[in-house]
Design a protein around this motif. Structure first.
Motif, PDB file in Angstrom:
ATOM      1  N   THR A 274      -0.386  -6.579 -10.574  1.00 53.58           N
ATOM      2  CA  THR A 274      -1.079  -5.361 -10.151  1.00 53.58           C
ATOM      3  C   THR A 274      -1.063  -5.275  -8.627  1.00 53.58           C
ATOM      4  O   THR A 274      -0.810  -6.277  -7.932  1.00 53.58           O
ATOM      5  CB  THR A 274      -2.538  -5.353 -10.627  1.00 53.58           C
ATOM      6  OG1 THR A 274      -3.247  -6.408  -9.951  1.00 53.58           O
ATOM      7  CG2 THR A 274      -2.624  -5.554 -12.147  1.00 53.58           C
ATOM      8  N   LEU A 275      -1.399  -4.109  -8.117  1.00 52.19           N
ATOM      9  CA  LEU A 275      -1.489  -3.950  -6.664  1.00 52.19           C
ATOM     10  C   LEU A 275      -2.597  -4.825  -6.093  1.00 52.19           C
ATOM     11  O   LEU A 275      -2.458  -5.375  -4.992  1.00 52.19           O
ATOM     12  CB  LEU A 275      -1.734  -2.484  -6.311  1.00 52.19           C
ATOM     13  CG  LEU A 275      -0.547  -1.526  -6.466  1.00 52.19           C
ATOM     14  CD1 LEU A 275      -0.964  -0.103  -6.138  1.00 52.19           C
ATOM     15  CD2 LEU A 275       0.618  -1.945  -5.564  1.00 52.19           C
ATOM     16  N   ASP A 276      -3.706  -4.964  -6.837  1.00 47.46           N
ATOM     17  CA  ASP A 276      -4.796  -5.806  -6.338  1.00 47.46           C
ATOM     18  C   ASP A 276      -4.340  -7.252  -6.151  1.00 47.46           C
ATOM     19  O   ASP A 276      -4.771  -7.934  -5.217  1.00 47.46           O
ATOM     20  CB  ASP A 276      -5.976  -5.761  -7.315  1.00 47.46           C
ATOM     21  CG  ASP A 276      -6.688  -4.412  -7.289  1.00 47.46           C
ATOM     22  OD1 ASP A 276      -6.659  -3.759  -6.231  1.00 47.46           O
ATOM     23  OD2 ASP A 276      -7.251  -4.014  -8.320  1.00 47.46           O
ATOM     24  N   GLU A 277      -3.455  -7.732  -7.024  1.00 50.20           N
ATOM     25  CA  GLU A 277      -2.972  -9.109  -6.906  1.00 50.20           C
ATOM     26  C   GLU A 277      -2.063  -9.289  -5.691  1.00 50.20           C
ATOM     27  O   GLU A 277      -1.958 -10.401  -5.160  1.00 50.20           O
ATOM     28  CB  GLU A 277      -2.233  -9.511  -8.183  1.00 50.20           C
ATOM     29  CG  GLU A 277      -3.139  -9.709  -9.386  1.00 50.20           C
ATOM     30  CD  GLU A 277      -2.381 -10.200 -10.602  1.00 50.20           C
ATOM     31  OE1 GLU A 277      -1.216 -10.637 -10.448  1.00 50.20           O
ATOM     32  OE2 GLU A 277      -2.932 -10.140 -11.715  1.00 50.20           O
TER      33      GLU A 277
ATOM     34  N   PRO B 122      18.421  -0.992 -12.124  1.00 51.64           N
ATOM     35  CA  PRO B 122      17.734  -1.353 -13.371  1.00 51.64           C
ATOM     36  C   PRO B 122      16.214  -1.375 -13.268  1.00 51.64           C
ATOM     37  O   PRO B 122      15.528  -0.925 -14.180  1.00 51.64           O
ATOM     38  CB  PRO B 122      18.294  -2.745 -13.679  1.00 51.64           C
ATOM     39  CG  PRO B 122      19.656  -2.742 -13.051  1.00 51.64           C
ATOM     40  CD  PRO B 122      19.534  -1.904 -11.812  1.00 51.64           C
ATOM     41  N   ALA B 123      15.664  -1.885 -12.171  1.00 50.37           N
ATOM     42  CA  ALA B 123      14.209  -1.962 -12.044  1.00 50.37           C
ATOM     43  C   ALA B 123      13.575  -0.582 -12.116  1.00 50.37           C
ATOM     44  O   ALA B 123      12.538  -0.388 -12.754  1.00 50.37           O
ATOM     45  CB  ALA B 123      13.833  -2.637 -10.720  1.00 50.37           C
ATOM     46  N   PHE B 124      14.204   0.403 -11.496  1.00 46.75           N
ATOM     47  CA  PHE B 124      13.629   1.743 -11.479  1.00 46.75           C
ATOM     48  C   PHE B 124      13.919   2.482 -12.774  1.00 46.75           C
ATOM     49  O   PHE B 124      13.162   3.362 -13.181  1.00 46.75           O
ATOM     50  CB  PHE B 124      14.148   2.512 -10.265  1.00 46.75           C
ATOM     51  CG  PHE B 124      13.856   1.799  -8.971  1.00 46.75           C
ATOM     52  CD1 PHE B 124      12.557   1.619  -8.531  1.00 46.75           C
ATOM     53  CD2 PHE B 124      14.885   1.269  -8.204  1.00 46.75           C
ATOM     54  CE1 PHE B 124      12.276   0.951  -7.358  1.00 46.75           C
ATOM     55  CE2 PHE B 124      14.624   0.597  -7.028  1.00 46.75           C
ATOM     56  CZ  PHE B 124      13.315   0.439  -6.603  1.00 46.75           C
ATOM     57  N   ARG B 125      15.011   2.129 -13.465  1.00 44.87           N
ATOM     58  CA  ARG B 125      15.280   2.723 -14.774  1.00 44.87           C
ATOM     59  C   ARG B 125      14.227   2.270 -15.780  1.00 44.87           C
ATOM     60  O   ARG B 125      13.755   3.042 -16.609  1.00 44.87           O
ATOM     61  CB  ARG B 125      16.680   2.348 -15.268  1.00 44.87           C
ATOM     62  CG  ARG B 125      17.796   3.069 -14.526  1.00 44.87           C
ATOM     63  CD  ARG B 125      19.013   3.209 -15.439  1.00 44.87           C
ATOM     64  NE  ARG B 125      19.493   1.924 -15.919  1.00 44.87           N
ATOM     65  CZ  ARG B 125      20.403   1.200 -15.284  1.00 44.87           C
ATOM     66  NH1 ARG B 125      20.918   1.621 -14.142  1.00 44.87           N
ATOM     67  NH2 ARG B 125      20.814   0.035 -15.774  1.00 44.87           N
TER      68      ARG B 125
ATOM     69  N   MET C   4       8.299  -2.694  -2.517  1.00 46.27           N
ATOM     70  CA  MET C   4       7.860  -4.078  -2.316  1.00 46.27           C
ATOM     71  C   MET C   4       8.888  -5.009  -2.921  1.00 46.27           C
ATOM     72  O   MET C   4       9.435  -4.736  -3.998  1.00 46.27           O
ATOM     73  CB  MET C   4       6.514  -4.323  -2.997  1.00 46.27           C
ATOM     74  CG  MET C   4       5.326  -3.850  -2.218  1.00 46.27           C
ATOM     75  SD  MET C   4       3.773  -4.515  -2.913  1.00 46.27           S
ATOM     76  CE  MET C   4       3.844  -3.857  -4.566  1.00 46.27           C
ATOM     77  N   ALA C   5       9.122  -6.120  -2.243  1.00 43.99           N
ATOM     78  CA  ALA C   5      10.108  -7.070  -2.755  1.00 43.99           C
ATOM     79  C   ALA C   5       9.779  -8.477  -2.274  1.00 43.99           C
ATOM     80  O   ALA C   5       9.085  -8.668  -1.260  1.00 43.99           O
ATOM     81  CB  ALA C   5      11.512  -6.669  -2.305  1.00 43.99           C
TER      82      ALA C   5
ATOM     83  N   GLN D  24       6.624   0.243 -11.163  1.00 47.38           N
ATOM     84  CA  GLN D  24       5.820   1.312 -11.748  1.00 47.38           C
ATOM     85  C   GLN D  24       4.873   1.937 -10.727  1.00 47.38           C
ATOM     86  O   GLN D  24       4.238   2.958 -11.007  1.00 47.38           O
ATOM     87  CB  GLN D  24       5.016   0.776 -12.942  1.00 47.38           C
ATOM     88  CG  GLN D  24       3.907  -0.209 -12.595  1.00 47.38           C
ATOM     89  CD  GLN D  24       4.381  -1.651 -12.553  1.00 47.38           C
ATOM     90  OE1 GLN D  24       5.560  -1.923 -12.289  1.00 47.38           O
ATOM     91  NE2 GLN D  24       3.469  -2.579 -12.815  1.00 47.38           N
ATOM     92  N   HIS D  25       4.772   1.321  -9.549  1.00 46.36           N
ATOM     93  CA  HIS D  25       3.985   1.882  -8.444  1.00 46.36           C
ATOM     94  C   HIS D  25       4.952   2.269  -7.315  1.00 46.36           C
ATOM     95  O   HIS D  25       5.211   1.457  -6.424  1.00 46.36           O
ATOM     96  CB  HIS D  25       2.960   0.862  -7.932  1.00 46.36           C
ATOM     97  CG  HIS D  25       1.868   0.554  -8.899  1.00 46.36           C
ATOM     98  ND1 HIS D  25       0.815   1.414  -9.127  1.00 46.36           N
ATOM     99  CD2 HIS D  25       1.678  -0.515  -9.717  1.00 46.36           C
ATOM    100  CE1 HIS D  25       0.013   0.891 -10.031  1.00 46.36           C
ATOM    101  NE2 HIS D  25       0.510  -0.285 -10.410  1.00 46.36           N
TER     102      HIS D  25
END
Length: 317
Positions: free
Chosen positions: A181-184, A305-308, A166-167, A261-262
């Motif tokens: 969160t995913l709900d948001e 960096p985001a995934f690290r 997602m971006a 993180q998801h």
């Protein structure tokens, strides 16, 4: 004795959907094509088509025979070409179907370079988000996302580790906030596109060994996934697409990864073909160029960096 020309007209009638279209392509009369197919049915002692005044469709026996007929024609063509080709020289016609976004933005430069390097290659490139039927459409190979459900064709992997992310653009996040969160996410503007005639409005995420599905809505919908990416860059909403499609925008700062993180659902990429014998030297060389380039892109999923940050958070838990 089965005639090769009868098999050819059967294959083209199946691909084009009518005897009239096949006759027009071959510069014949429709009755000649109908007679050829009837002759083939007599030789096989099986009915291959269900005919009506308005439609022509394959019978179950016709569906079963079609891939063998295509392989027969491919082998005959390959044999003829081998008598005229130099071993080190690639030539012939390639018909390749590619999804729109990756075709335009990622693979087109590689395809252009390949054609420049091999001037005797003739290319027919089909860019569409509609899934090509490699058994019925007039294509040699297709590049396809997702797990392969049909074991009747063969596949060469291109990017096994690819997945969706997602971006959104920095401008969008500044105006509307960053979902925590995913709900948001479901409360935000999400950018949708159709795949094979269906709206892709259920975003899936692996979670605790299961699949969580997020139903999203949008006032913007297009039939070209590349447009959804462009809308995201312009700040119109959140997009959920293949990392391969979004990586250049993320690396350039035009888009930011959300909720790393998801992890998104897997989106492996493969080059598929009805039969292994149709993987000609030209197709195998093109596959090698694609694979090397795409593996470099998916490798960034581990180093960005985001995934690290995501990996560190997971380790701390």
């Amino acid at each position: 004795m089965i005639r090769l020309e009868d098999v050819t007209l059967f294959v083209r009638s199946a691909a084009l959907g009518s005897f009239s279209n096949a006759a027009r392509e071959a510069d014949l009369l429709p009755g000649q094509v109908s007679a050829a197919v009837h002759r083939l049915e007599r030789d096989l002692d099986k009915r291959l088509f269900v005919r009506s005044t308005r439609s022509l469709r394959l019978t179950a026996e016709g569906e079963k025979y079609l891939p063998y007929a295509q392989e027969l024609l491919a082998v005959v063509q390959a044999g003829a070409e081998s008598l005229h080709n130099n071993e080190d020289e690639l030539q012939g016609e390639l018909k390749v179907a590619v999804p729109s976004d990756i075709g335009r933005n990622i693979l087109l430069p590689l395809i252009t370079t390949f054609c420049e390097q091999h001037p005797k290659i003739s290319l027919r490139l089909f860019l569409s988000d509609q899934r090509s039927d490699v058994f019925r459409d007039p294509v040699d190979v297709a590049i396809r996302y997702g797990a392969l459900e049909n074991s009747s064709y063969v596949a060469l992997p291109l990017a096994e580790d690819n997945r969706r992310v997602m971006a959104a653009s920095p401008d969008y996040l500044a105006k509307h906030g960053r979902p925590a969160t995913l709900d948001e996410v479901a409360q935000h503007h999400c950018l949708l596109f159709t795949m094979n005639g269906h709206v892709y409005d259920k975003w899936s995420f692996p979670e605790n060994g299961m699949r969580r599905q997020l139903h999203v809505k949008s006032r913007l919908l297009c039939d070209d996934a590349d447009v959804a990416r462009r809308w995201a860059v312009e700040g119109m909403g959140i997009v959920y697409k293949s990392w391969i499609d979004l990586s250049a925008d993320v690396l350039a700062g035009r888009l930011e990864v959300l909720l790393p993180q998801h992890p998104g659902e897997a989106a492996p990429l493969s080059l598929i073909c009805p039969h292994r014998k149709q993987f000609s030297p030209a197709i195998r060389q093109l596959h090698g160029a694609f694979r090397d380039h795409l593996k470099a892109i998916t490798g960034l999923l581990r180093t960005h960096p985001a995934f690290r940050v995501n990996a560190v958070q997971a380790a701390e838990k």
